[in-house]
Design an enzyme around this catalytic site. Structure first.
Site, PDB file in Angstrom:
ATOM      1  N   TYR A 193       0.611  -0.922  -0.149  1.00 29.71           N
ATOM      2  CA  TYR A 193       0.052  -0.275   0.163  1.00 29.71           C
ATOM      3  C   TYR A 193       0.634   1.210  -0.140  1.00 29.71           C
ATOM      4  O   TYR A 193       0.989   2.125  -0.857  1.00 29.71           O
ATOM      5  CB  TYR A 193      -1.101   0.251   1.408  1.00 29.71           C
ATOM      6  N   LYS A 197       0.666   4.003  -2.767  1.00 30.19           N
ATOM      7  CA  LYS A 197       0.785   5.281  -2.551  1.00 30.19           C
ATOM      8  C   LYS A 197       1.791   6.639  -2.440  1.00 30.19           C
ATOM      9  O   LYS A 197       1.530   7.646  -2.854  1.00 30.19           O
ATOM     10  CB  LYS A 197       0.295   5.535  -1.007  1.00 30.19           C
TER      11      LYS A 197
END
Ligand code: NAD
Length: 278
Positions: A193, A197
């Site tokens: 993740y 990002k």
């Protein structure tokens, strides 16, 4: 003198930030596309309805009509459309996978057929937390790929298709990519993740430079913990076996609140206010 004038400009900025809280942004005549907007407590729904309340016509997208099984009878995308129509703005929903180029192109075609143009794109869709929230040594290649495909490739494909339209139209535009504080600082068990990002921020900066000559602004928002359905899935993925997912979720919300100077985690409406400003 330097200190005084710097202080002056800082206080002006603070005043404008405080004013931002109550400011309305005239979005009449603007058309916004918000991806990943079908969740009841999701950031996407909050952004879509906020932009509509400021006057925008809205296209709401999600991968399926009803992304989360609901205890409350929440109907997903059609309900968001009804909410926007109740605010007096036209809206349509389009179910499409943002990580599939032909589905993205079909979605943009359909949106343009209905509204004629798109002024604002909000790339909010994000992969559902689950098998990716493990230590890197246990992280499956497939779980890694899914996160990058939805969060990074999905953002790229939507930006590419909408930016082409905005450039051809010649009226400028706004692109807002939802990154995260996990896009600025690593978090254990969030490696896939975090990588996605961080990538969204780099992509946003590069695209902002490319599109500035066309008066298209490209920005990323980096929320901390926001109280949405997603937090329940993160808590469930991180919870030691045998503990209650709801108790873990509440602990996560309390932990997030204790790390915030405001003493609370964000709500979707906080992120929506920032999106309306941008
Ligand atoms: P959410 O899971 O409710 O929203 C994401 C939505 O994207 C879901 O409705 C999901 O169905 C949809 N989606 C998933 N894959 C898709 C695909 N391939 N195509 C189209 N739609 C797809 O979570 P949220 O908390 O509202 O998060 C929204 C965004 O904000 C995400 O990008 C997330 O990473 C980011 N974010 C959330 C938090 C938080 O604490 N909730 C913090 C920082 C950033």
């Amino acid at each position: 003198k330097g200190v005084v004038s710097n202080f002056g400009s800082l206080s002006e900025k603070l005043v404008s930030i405080i004013e931002m809280k109550n400011e309305m942004y005239e979005l009449n005549g603007k058309v916004a596309l918000v991806t990943g907007a079908g969740g009841e407590r999701g950031i996407g729904r909050a952004i879509a309805t906020r932009l509509a309340s400021e006057g925008a016509d809205v296209i709401v997208n999600d991968i399926v009509v009803r992304p989360y099984d609901s205890q409350t009878g929440w109907g997903g995308l059609p309900e968001v459309v009804r909410e926007i129509e109740a605010l007096g703005r036209p809206a349509i929903s389009i179910a499409a996978d943002v990580s599939d180029a032909s589905q993205v192109e079909g979605m943009i075609r359909q949106a343009l057929q209905r509204f004629g143009h798109i002024d604002t794109l909000v790339n909010n869709a994000g992969s559902r937390p689950g098998r990716d929230r493990v230590p890197v040594v246990d992280l499956d290649e497939e779980a890694w790929d899914t996160v990058q495909r939805i969060n990074v490739k999905g953002t790229f494909l939507c930006c590419k298709a909408v930016a082409r339209h905005m450039i051809d139209r010649g009226e400028g535009g706004k692109i807002i990519n939802i990154s995260s504080t996990s896009g600025k600082r690593g978090v254990a068990r969030f490696a896939a993740y975090c990588a996605s990002k961080f990538a969204v921020i780099g992509f946003t900066q590069a695209l902002a430079l490319e599109l500035a000559p066309y008066r298209i602004n490209v920005n990323a928002i980096c929320p901390g913990t926001v109280d949405t359905e997603r937090t329940g899935y993160i808590a469930a993925a991180l919870a030691p076996t045998g503990t209650s997912a709801e108790a873990d979720r509440e602990q996560m919300i309390r932990g997030g609140a204790s790390q915030s100077p405001l003493g609370r985690v964000a709500q979707g409406s906080d992120v929506a206010r920032m999106a309306a400003f941008l």
